[in-house]
Motif scaffolding. Structure first.
Motif, PDB file in Angstrom:
ATOM      1  N   TYR B 226       3.074   7.477  -7.932  1.00 25.19           N
ATOM      2  CA  TYR B 226       1.940   6.860  -7.239  1.00 25.19           C
ATOM      3  C   TYR B 226       1.967   5.343  -7.394  1.00 25.19           C
ATOM      4  CZ  TYR B 226      -0.017  11.566  -6.882  1.00 25.19           C
ATOM      5  OH  TYR B 226      -0.214  12.881  -6.598  1.00 25.19           O
ATOM      6  N   ASP B 228       2.233   1.634  -5.190  1.00 28.29           N
ATOM      7  CA  ASP B 228       2.304   0.846  -3.949  1.00 28.29           C
ATOM      8  C   ASP B 228       3.021  -0.453  -4.277  1.00 28.29           C
ATOM      9  OD1 ASP B 228       0.891   2.752  -2.602  1.00 28.29           O
ATOM     10  OD2 ASP B 228      -1.028   1.689  -2.669  1.00 28.29           O
ATOM     11  N   ALA B 264      -2.848   8.516  -5.325  1.00 30.65           N
ATOM     12  CA  ALA B 264      -2.462   7.291  -4.610  1.00 30.65           C
ATOM     13  C   ALA B 264      -3.408   6.154  -4.999  1.00 30.65           C
ATOM     14  CB  ALA B 264      -2.539   7.535  -3.110  1.00 30.65           C
ATOM     15  N   SER B 266      -4.755   3.913  -3.319  1.00 32.06           N
ATOM     16  CA  SER B 266      -5.868   3.740  -2.375  1.00 32.06           C
ATOM     17  C   SER B 266      -7.056   4.612  -2.767  1.00 32.06           C
ATOM     18  CB  SER B 266      -5.415   4.075  -0.952  1.00 32.06           C
ATOM     19  OG  SER B 266      -4.918   5.404  -0.900  1.00 32.06           O
ATOM     20  N   GLY B 267      -6.770   5.844  -3.180  1.00 32.12           N
ATOM     21  CA  GLY B 267      -7.841   6.753  -3.584  1.00 32.12           C
ATOM     22  C   GLY B 267      -8.301   6.492  -5.005  1.00 32.12           C
ATOM     23  N   SER B 298      -9.186  -0.439  -0.293  1.00 29.12           N
ATOM     24  CA  SER B 298      -8.724   0.957  -0.322  1.00 29.12           C
ATOM     25  C   SER B 298      -8.259   1.404   1.064  1.00 29.12           C
ATOM     26  CB  SER B 298      -9.866   1.850  -0.829  1.00 29.12           C
ATOM     27  OG  SER B 298      -9.525   3.204  -0.637  1.00 29.12           O
ATOM     28  N   ASP B 299      -9.033   1.032   2.093  1.00 30.23           N
ATOM     29  CA  ASP B 299      -8.669   1.401   3.467  1.00 30.23           C
ATOM     30  C   ASP B 299      -7.343   0.774   3.887  1.00 30.23           C
ATOM     31  OD1 ASP B 299     -10.958   2.872   3.672  1.00 30.23           O
ATOM     32  OD2 ASP B 299     -12.110   1.338   4.755  1.00 30.23           O
ATOM     33  N   LYS B 302      -4.553   2.513   2.122  1.00 29.08           N
ATOM     34  CA  LYS B 302      -4.352   3.846   2.695  1.00 29.08           C
ATOM     35  C   LYS B 302      -3.557   3.749   3.992  1.00 29.08           C
ATOM     36  CE  LYS B 302      -6.945   8.068   3.435  1.00 29.08           C
ATOM     37  NZ  LYS B 302      -8.265   8.690   3.414  1.00 29.08           N
ATOM     38  N   GLU B 303      -3.914   2.753   4.814  1.00 32.48           N
ATOM     39  CA  GLU B 303      -3.209   2.541   6.080  1.00 32.48           C
ATOM     40  C   GLU B 303      -1.733   2.211   5.819  1.00 32.48           C
ATOM     41  OE1 GLU B 303      -4.275   2.943   9.113  1.00 32.48           O
ATOM     42  OE2 GLU B 303      -2.508   2.138  10.139  1.00 32.48           O
ATOM     43  N   GLU B 305      -0.020   3.005   3.139  1.00 35.96           N
ATOM     44  CA  GLU B 305       0.639   4.206   2.604  1.00 35.96           C
ATOM     45  C   GLU B 305       1.005   5.172   3.731  1.00 35.96           C
ATOM     46  OE1 GLU B 305      -2.344   5.485  -0.133  1.00 35.96           O
ATOM     47  OE2 GLU B 305      -1.875   3.927  -1.604  1.00 35.96           O
ATOM     48  N   ILE B 306       0.094   5.326   4.684  1.00 36.05           N
ATOM     49  CA  ILE B 306       0.368   6.230   5.826  1.00 36.05           C
ATOM     50  C   ILE B 306       1.538   5.693   6.644  1.00 36.05           C
ATOM     51  CG2 ILE B 306      -0.570   7.060   8.021  1.00 36.05           C
ATOM     52  CD1 ILE B 306      -3.329   7.180   6.572  1.00 36.05           C
TER      53      ILE B 306
END
Lengths: 186, 312
Positions: B226, B228, B264, B266-267, B298-299, B302-303, B305-306
């Motif tokens: 985990y 980034d 992750a 982000s979470g 976080s958003d 997350k973006e 990571e996606i």
């Protein structure tokens, strides 16, 4: 035979004035802002972006045609004719809608831009208090319209509606209450 | 007096009064406006508070102030050194080694130089101080609100202080953590300053100024279980610390890494969120970001990571 109560030439004159004020002048300003060389200026004001202002002027240009039609009727009906009050009220409402429309209902995003060094600043304007003030200022036009009607009523009837004028003068000059009632009933 | 004349007089008086009240600030300024004062400007005097500035950022600030000018001097404590764009970083290290608490850069005539903004950097955040000089046409500003953010990300950080002087000069002071800045720039968002002011009591104006454009050399990837990873950031001293309770970070050799043991990053960021926000800390340094900014970060993560195809 009485003269015509309406005047097409005056209607056209009013419409032409409205077209000049609401459409042609903004259109000319927009052309100058987009290309100052048309008036002999060498170049644009450096570092200032007029895109939002041009958008306002463009909206005024298009809405000017609506104002042109409304103003035609304001000129078409003569002073002293009650219908002229309705036409003028329609112009008043139209001019307020025009104001709202050109300022994009108070939301002027990207109204203007400036260069700051290498960066560019955009300016948004949100108009709030002015919307209410403009309503009040516009409403003050109604007494003007009505005053014009009162001042010109007698002359209008004498010139364009002689039968009504005879009836209007049937009472003594001091009988102002009945006179006013008749005037209203017309 | 005729009825129409009386009504028209009343209307004219009211209309003129309203116009005068609305336009008075602009008209009074127009009378005094001079050529060249139509443009807005971002500039601040080159005076530095050395307590919040490392040698690299001091060197960068001096370089920006000096530009290609010659004969400039930097004055710090009781010392003064000649400085130009090629020796700025060397002078900056000397200044940091001295016990001076402030420094200023002057030109050949002794006038303090100006630069677009002053940047204070430490291991976890970047502080930007600047004055926004609006055109002379705009004056009488009040109720100013300044935020710094990243276009399209929803990430916004309010100015730690913002004041208005001389009617149209807005002083802004922003602190933005690297975690927020690097993530947003890696997503491809431009950094901007947003200034919102009330003007003449009936207008609200917003100014958006793009400060820094997205860096194409910033890249994002996921690593290990985990982690980034943002690569391509400016190289500086190695730093490590915590973001909230669940995420740790390191910044080393141009790579910023956020790692979590609780899923992750982000979470995991949201799991450590408090109503006051979240702290980013390293050694004796710490900075708080608001709950809203933390959710925005976080958003963005997350973006990223996606997009990178990780943690699915």
């Amino acid at each position: 035979m009485s003269k015509s109560k309406h005047s097409i030439p005056k209607g056209i004159l009013f419409a032409a004035a409205a077209l000049t004020l609401y459409s042609l002048i903004p259109y000319a300003l927009e052309i100058i802002l987009k290309d100052p060389s048309v008036i002999g200026a060498e170049s644009q004001l450096s570092g200032i972006d007029f895109t939002g202002i041009c958008g306002m002027l463009e909206r005024s240009f298009y809405f000017g045609f609506v104002m042109c039609v409304l103003y035609f009727f304001a000129g078409f009906y003569r002073k002293g004719d009650k219908t002229r009050i309705y036409a003028q009220t329609a112009v008043m409402i139209g001019s307020y809608v025009w104001f709202l429309y050109i300022i994009n209902f108070g939301n002027l995003e990207n109204f203007a831009g400036f260069d700051i060094g290498d960066a560019h600043v955009t300016m948004d304007i949100f108009i709030t208090g002015l919307l209410g003030i403009m309503i009040l200022v516009n409403l003050l036009k109604i007494p003007v319209y009505y005053g014009q009607y009162v001042d010109n009523r007698e002359e209008f009837m004498e010139t364009y509606d002689p039968d009504a004028y005879v009836l209007y003068n049937a009472d003594s000059p001091d009988d102002s209450v009945r006179k006013t009632r008749r005037r209203r009933n017309r | 007096m005729k009825a129409e004349t009386a009504a028209r007089t009343l209307y004219s008086v009211v209309a003129i009064a309203v116009a005068v009240l609305m336009l008075a600030p602009v008209l009074s300024t127009l009378l005094n406006v001079s050529e060249g004062s139509w443009n807005a400007e971002l500039s601040i005097e080159s005076r530095y508070d050395l307590a919040g500035m490392d040698a690299d950022s001091l060197g960068e600030n001096i370089t920006e102030a000096v530009g290609d000018k010659i004969g400039c001097r930097v004055i710090y404590g009781e010392y003064s050194d000649r400085v130009n764009s090629s020796n700025a970083y060397e002078i900056a290290r000397n200044i940091k080694d001295s016990s001076a608490i402030s420094a200023k850069v002057v030109d050949l005539d002794g006038n303090i130089l100006k630069q677009q903004s002053i940047k204070y950097r430490n291991g976890i955040c970047e502080r930007t101080v600047t004055d926004i000089h609006l055109p002379d046409l705009i004056s009488g500003l009040s109720s100013v609100k300044i935020t710094m953010g990243f276009e399209g990300s929803g990430l916004e950080v309010p100015a730690t202080s913002s004041t208005v002087s001389d009617g149209n000069v807005i002083h802004g002071d922003f602190t933005i953590p690297y975690a927020v800045k690097y993530a947003a720039l890696a997503l491809g968002c431009d950094q901007y300053i947003h200034v919102s002011v009330n003007y003449a009591s009936s207008f609200k104006m917003n100014f958006n100024n793009v400060l820094d454009t997205a860096h194409p050399d910033y890249s994002f990837s996921v690593s290990g279980k985990y982690s980034d990873v943002i690569s391509g950031i400016p190289k500086g001293d190695s730093v490590s610390g915590k973001i909230g309770d669940n995420v740790s970070f390191t910044s080393e050799n141009g790579v910023y890494t956020m790692t979590s043991a609780a899923g992750a990053p982000s979470g995991a960021l949201l799991k450590g969120l408090t109503p006051d926000g979240i702290s980013i800390a390293s050694g004796g340094l710490s900075v708080w970001i608001s709950e809203e900014t933390a959710r925005g970060l976080s958003d963005v993560l997350k973006e990223l990571e996606i997009r990178s195809g990780g943690f699915l």
